[in-house]
Design a protein around this motif. Structure first.
Motif, short mmCIF file in Angstrom:
data_model
loop_
_atom_site.label_atom_id
_atom_site.label_comp_id
_atom_site.label_asym_id
_atom_site.label_seq_id
_atom_site.Cartn_x
_atom_site.Cartn_y
_atom_site.Cartn_z
N ASP A 1 89.24 -4.24 87.03
CA ASP A 1 88.72 -4.09 85.68
C ASP A 1 89.41 -2.91 84.96
O ASP A 1 89.74 -2.99 83.79
CB ASP A 1 87.21 -3.85 85.78
N SER A 2 89.63 -1.83 85.71
CA SER A 2 90.29 -0.67 85.09
C SER A 2 91.77 -0.97 84.81
O SER A 2 92.33 -0.49 83.83
CB SER A 2 90.12 0.59 85.94
N ALA B 1 97.94 -10.80 87.38
CA ALA B 1 98.54 -12.14 87.27
C ALA B 1 97.96 -12.87 86.06
O ALA B 1 96.86 -12.58 85.61
CB ALA B 1 98.24 -12.92 88.54
N SER B 2 98.75 -13.82 85.55
CA SER B 2 98.22 -14.67 84.48
C SER B 2 98.77 -16.07 84.71
O SER B 2 99.70 -16.27 85.48
CB SER B 2 98.66 -14.14 83.12
N GLY B 3 98.18 -17.04 84.05
CA GLY B 3 98.64 -18.41 84.23
C GLY B 3 97.48 -19.38 84.19
O GLY B 3 96.32 -18.95 84.20
N PRO B 4 97.80 -20.68 84.17
CA PRO B 4 96.74 -21.69 84.03
C PRO B 4 95.78 -21.74 85.21
O PRO B 4 94.63 -22.13 85.07
CB PRO B 4 97.53 -23.01 83.93
N ASN C 1 90.46 -11.23 86.54
CA ASN C 1 91.45 -10.28 87.03
C ASN C 1 91.91 -10.61 88.45
O ASN C 1 91.10 -10.67 89.37
CB ASN C 1 90.85 -8.87 87.02
N VAL C 2 93.21 -10.80 88.60
CA VAL C 2 93.77 -11.23 89.89
C VAL C 2 95.09 -10.48 90.14
O VAL C 2 95.90 -10.33 89.23
CB VAL C 2 94.04 -12.76 89.87
N ILE D 1 92.19 -19.48 90.94
CA ILE D 1 92.13 -18.17 91.59
C ILE D 1 91.51 -17.14 90.66
O ILE D 1 91.97 -16.97 89.53
CB ILE D 1 93.54 -17.75 92.03
N GLY D 2 90.46 -16.48 91.15
CA GLY D 2 89.79 -15.45 90.37
C GLY D 2 88.34 -15.83 90.14
O GLY D 2 87.93 -16.94 90.49
#
Length: 361
Positions: free
Chosen positions: A235-236, A246-249, A254-255, A269-270
């Protein structure tokens, strides 16, 4: 500047992970716990870190040698032959901590994760001119802890109240201190507690000051708090818009995914997941609120939540792992198995479901 990290004993609360490595070397968000602290200390100009330790110092030092050169910081051990509590180790390491500069030194509990505002702490310490500074953090449930009663405007500590029955305040000791060398004159070389024996005396002389820790704080020494700590830490990172996330479909919330990990098609995931180096996550896997350590393989359509998966373990197809399941190193969960809070020692194969929380020897 110098710093002492109280590493202490066997890490029993984080077993079975600590059966494979000493607790400070257990990864948290893809980095050994202690490295989060050492890097933050280095950033404010600490040049030497002393580890107060009574268990496996060789393992720790061998591991940290490569980081000494990488970070350009000296790391040494001060080994106790008997457990000395939280103050005794300072007396033992006295010669390593004191030099002619007379500068204050940091003392940290190795289980504490936060944003480590050391720079602000140094400024706070210089400004109040007392003998010792401690970080405090606000908690919702102060009755479980030792509460620090302080003067709000100056931070001057009045007294400590252990597990108060009546509300006296909601600030607790966060396990991060900045101490003048003179504090060492107050500590005898014997098993002794800095919180119960040393700080109250300094407070009585009006020389102890507390700074309220900005941001998050967690003692991640046990599994449930480790999982909560991961959520707060990620979160921080999000608040700082960290490129590490990470980001993506197939990512929710937050991962962290190590660049060498492989993620299959159609996974979800997440939130609050860390996936370590060399992991293989096959297609259709669901992960949430969990840590997956180095070299783990998760087979198709497995589902993992609120759990820690130890190094080089395997989770079978359609397996379901949840409710604070902790797998030690090299544990193999067979296909279609259910684990409800199983704590599994290293090198085991799980062929039948674990229906209620239990330790699998």
């Amino acid at each position: 500047m110098k710093a002492l990290i109280l590493v202490g004993g066997f890490g029993t609360r984080l077993r079975p992970l600590t059966l494979s490595v000493p607790k400070p070397l257990v990864e948290f968000a893809n980095k050994p716990m202690i490295l989060h602290q050492i890097e933050a200390l280095k950033a404010v100009g600490v040049t030497e870190v002393v580890l107060a330790i009574n268990y496996q110092p060789e393992v720790m030092l061998n591991f940290l040698k490569e980081f000494e050169t990488k970070l350009g910081i000296t790391i040494t051990c001060s080994q106790e032959t008997e457990p000395l509590g939280t103050a005794g180790p300072l007396a033992l390491a006295r010669d390593k901590l004191v030099d002619e500069s007379g500068e204050p030194f940091f003392v940290l509990n190795s289980d504490v994760i936060s944003e480590y505002p050391f720079k602000e702490m140094i400024e706070f310490h210089k400004a109040h001119g007392g003998e010792a500074s401690i970080m405090v953090t606000k908690v919702d449930e102060p009755s479980k802890y030792g509460v620090v009663v302080m003067e709000e405007s100056t931070g001057q500590v009045d007294k400590f109240v252990e597990k108060p029955k009546l509300f006296v305040g909601n600030k607790i000791n966060a396990g991060i201190y900045l101490l003048n060398p003179s504090v060492l004159d107050r500590i005898e070389l014997r098993p002794t507690s800095i919180e119960k024996e040393v700080f109250p005396k300094i407070a009585a002389e009006k020389k102890l000051y507390a700074m309220v820790l900005p941001g998050f704080w967690m003692d991640i020494g046990q599994p449930r708090d480790y999982i909560t700590g991961l959520r707060l830490y990620l979160d921080s990172l999000r608040k700082k818009a960290s490129p590490k996330l990470a980001s993506g479909p197939n990512v929710v919330g937050n991962v962290l995914v190590h660049e060498t990990a492989k993620i299959g098609e159609g996974c979800l995931i997440g939130p609050d997941v860390a996936i370590g180096p060399g992991c293989v996550v096959e297609s259709g896997v669901r992960l949430s609120r969990c840590t997956v350590m180095r070299g783990v393989r998760i087979k198709k359509h497995a589902c993992i939540s609120s759990s820690i998966i130890g190094w080089h373990s395997t989770i079978g197809q359609w397996a379901r792992v949840e409710n604070m399941t902790i797998l030690g190193e090299d544990v193999h969960v067979c296909d279609e198995i259910y684990s409800n809070g199983g704590v599994v020692l290293p090198h085991k194969e799980i062929k039948s479901s674990i229906l209620k929380p239990e330790i699998v020897m």
